[in-house]
Design a protein around this motif. Sequence first.
Motif, mmCIF file in Angstrom:
data_model
loop_
_atom_site.group_PDB
_atom_site.id
_atom_site.type_symbol
_atom_site.label_atom_id
_atom_site.label_comp_id
_atom_site.label_asym_id
_atom_site.label_seq_id
_atom_site.Cartn_x
_atom_site.Cartn_y
_atom_site.Cartn_z
ATOM 1 N N LEU A 1 -18.254 58.548 62.051
ATOM 2 C CA LEU A 1 -16.797 58.561 61.957
ATOM 3 C C LEU A 1 -16.207 59.706 62.776
ATOM 4 N N ASP A 2 -16.887 60.844 62.786
ATOM 5 C CA ASP A 2 -16.446 61.966 63.623
ATOM 6 C C ASP A 2 -16.495 61.585 65.101
ATOM 7 N N ARG A 3 -17.539 60.879 65.477
ATOM 8 C CA ARG A 3 -17.666 60.444 66.885
ATOM 9 C C ARG A 3 -16.526 59.505 67.259
ATOM 10 N N LEU A 4 -16.159 58.614 66.365
ATOM 11 C CA LEU A 4 -15.047 57.707 66.638
ATOM 12 C C LEU A 4 -13.729 58.480 66.729
ATOM 13 N N ALA A 5 -13.569 59.484 65.886
ATOM 14 C CA ALA A 5 -12.354 60.303 65.942
ATOM 15 C C ALA A 5 -12.255 61.020 67.284
ATOM 16 N N GLU A 6 -13.383 61.497 67.791
ATOM 17 C CA GLU A 6 -13.399 62.133 69.112
ATOM 18 C C GLU A 6 -13.025 61.131 70.199
ATOM 19 N N ALA A 7 -13.498 59.901 70.039
ATOM 20 C CA ALA A 7 -13.210 58.876 71.037
ATOM 21 C C ALA A 7 -11.724 58.532 71.064
ATOM 22 N N CYS A 8 -11.064 58.669 69.925
ATOM 23 C CA CYS A 8 -9.636 58.318 69.839
ATOM 24 C C CYS A 8 -8.773 59.146 70.774
ATOM 25 N N VAL A 9 -9.208 60.353 71.105
ATOM 26 C CA VAL A 9 -8.393 61.214 71.970
ATOM 27 C C VAL A 9 -8.811 61.100 73.430
ATOM 28 N N MET A 10 -9.822 60.285 73.723
ATOM 29 C CA MET A 10 -10.215 60.069 75.113
ATOM 30 C C MET A 10 -9.195 59.131 75.763
ATOM 31 N N PRO A 11 -8.678 59.487 76.928
ATOM 32 C CA PRO A 11 -7.612 58.673 77.535
ATOM 33 C C PRO A 11 -8.033 57.258 77.894
ATOM 34 N N GLN A 12 -9.323 57.040 78.123
ATOM 35 C CA GLN A 12 -9.789 55.725 78.537
ATOM 36 C C GLN A 12 -10.303 54.881 77.374
ATOM 37 N N VAL A 13 -10.138 55.370 76.138
ATOM 38 C CA VAL A 13 -10.616 54.638 74.960
ATOM 39 C C VAL A 13 -9.432 54.327 74.052
ATOM 40 N N ARG A 14 -9.366 53.080 73.600
ATOM 41 C CA ARG A 14 -8.333 52.654 72.662
ATOM 42 C C ARG A 14 -9.017 51.937 71.503
ATOM 43 N N LEU A 15 -8.897 52.480 70.308
ATOM 44 C CA LEU A 15 -9.534 51.897 69.123
ATOM 45 C C LEU A 15 -8.472 51.428 68.137
ATOM 46 N N GLN A 16 -8.665 50.215 67.640
ATOM 47 C CA GLN A 16 -7.789 49.695 66.589
ATOM 48 C C GLN A 16 -8.651 49.178 65.442
ATOM 49 N N ILE A 17 -8.149 49.344 64.230
ATOM 50 C CA ILE A 17 -8.855 48.895 63.040
ATOM 51 C C ILE A 17 -8.118 47.691 62.456
ATOM 52 N N MET A 18 -8.879 46.643 62.137
ATOM 53 C CA MET A 18 -8.328 45.482 61.449
ATOM 54 C C MET A 18 -8.549 45.696 59.956
ATOM 55 N N PRO A 19 -7.513 46.099 59.211
ATOM 56 C CA PRO A 19 -7.704 46.412 57.785
ATOM 57 C C PRO A 19 -7.931 45.158 56.957
ATOM 58 N N PHE A 20 -8.573 45.352 55.801
ATOM 59 C CA PHE A 20 -8.819 44.225 54.895
ATOM 60 C C PHE A 20 -7.528 43.491 54.549
ATOM 61 N N ASP A 21 -6.469 44.265 54.312
ATOM 62 C CA ASP A 21 -5.244 43.632 53.839
ATOM 63 C C ASP A 21 -4.467 42.906 54.938
ATOM 64 N N ALA A 22 -5.009 42.904 56.177
ATOM 65 C CA ALA A 22 -4.377 42.125 57.251
ATOM 66 C C ALA A 22 -4.668 40.636 57.091
ATOM 67 N N GLY A 23 -5.644 40.311 56.250
ATOM 68 C CA GLY A 23 -5.964 38.908 56.010
ATOM 69 C C GLY A 23 -6.774 38.286 57.137
ATOM 70 N N PRO A 24 -6.810 36.965 57.190
ATOM 71 C CA PRO A 24 -7.599 36.285 58.230
ATOM 72 C C PRO A 24 -6.990 36.494 59.612
ATOM 73 N N HIS A 25 -7.836 36.354 60.622
ATOM 74 C CA HIS A 25 -7.367 36.531 62.002
ATOM 75 C C HIS A 25 -8.089 35.539 62.908
ATOM 76 N N PRO A 26 -7.695 35.427 64.189
ATOM 77 C CA PRO A 26 -8.221 34.346 65.046
ATOM 78 C C PRO A 26 -9.687 34.454 65.443
ATOM 79 N N ALA A 27 -10.329 35.597 65.238
ATOM 80 C CA ALA A 27 -11.704 35.760 65.746
ATOM 81 C C ALA A 27 -12.708 36.018 64.640
ATOM 82 N N MET A 28 -12.562 35.348 63.521
ATOM 83 C CA MET A 28 -13.463 35.584 62.399
ATOM 84 C C MET A 28 -14.821 34.901 62.584
ATOM 85 N N TYR A 29 -15.033 34.318 63.753
ATOM 86 C CA TYR A 29 -16.297 33.630 64.025
ATOM 87 C C TYR A 29 -17.410 34.594 64.408
#
Length: 287
Positions: free
Chosen positions: A194-222
């Motif tokens: 998790l610390d490594r991911l936090a470090e990646a969040c501030v890298m200009p060439q990295v963009r991370l998004q989290i799909m939370p449980f409460d977002a429900g179903p989404h188009p790529a659940m396969y």
Amino acid sequence: MGEARAGGAPTVLRVILGKRLHDLRERAGYSYEQAARALDVTHATVRRMEKAEVGLRIPYVEKLLALYGVDAAETATFIDLARQGNRPGWWHRYRDVLPSWFSAFVSLEGEAAIIRAYEPHYVPGLLQTEEYARAVLRAGLPGASPDELDRLVALRLERQALIARPDAPLLWVVMDETVLRRPIGNAAVMRAQLDRLAEACVMPQVRLQIMPFDAGPHPAMYGPFHIFRFQIHELPDVVFTESLVGAAYLDDLDDVSTFLEALDRMCAQAAPAHSTAAILDGIRKEI
């Protein structure tokens, strides 16, 4: 491996040159059969050269370029590139543990300008810590020896040099919340990851998004997938999907568009990238 053998995973350069051979042949008005007769081979051989399924044998390339009316200067450049394209990639030294179907992935990854991915199960390899990678590989390959695991971990860590390059690609990943909550290794391994991911969040060439449980179903659940985009106009976008026994590489426009549309919708549905660091911090405090 001077000239790539049939069945070996092609480098991206070899794919580009195969497409150029295809374009030159069609522009010159020759069929596969006519080109094959000039080489005294079957038309399947010409097709496989154009699809980068075999190495570009230099004498064959020279004959084809002459047949297609390519001038001496362009021919010399093409031949030089063909020799480069036939050389194995850096990952070839891991061929003892690297599945042939994954070699193409490493080649595409190394040449892409944009790498987009959806991951529902674990942190993508480019962002894994050493211990997290070892735990994931041990679970996925229970029959691997300690030496094989060491080699696979070394390969994964060497791939990560990609995102530290001055010309690093944009890495844009959507991860399910499941990825962050599934225990991989012990608590210390997960906190470090998790610390490594936090470090990646501030890298200009990295963009991370989290799909939370409460977002429900989404188009790529396969299942997980990657989309590679290149600056080289000869290369179309490529989608990579993986299974337990292999992988599929898709470059048909309709197929790629389906994955792109799904991922675009997911990016809109997931938590925005600027909130990822706070999400990571909150989950870390629970471990």
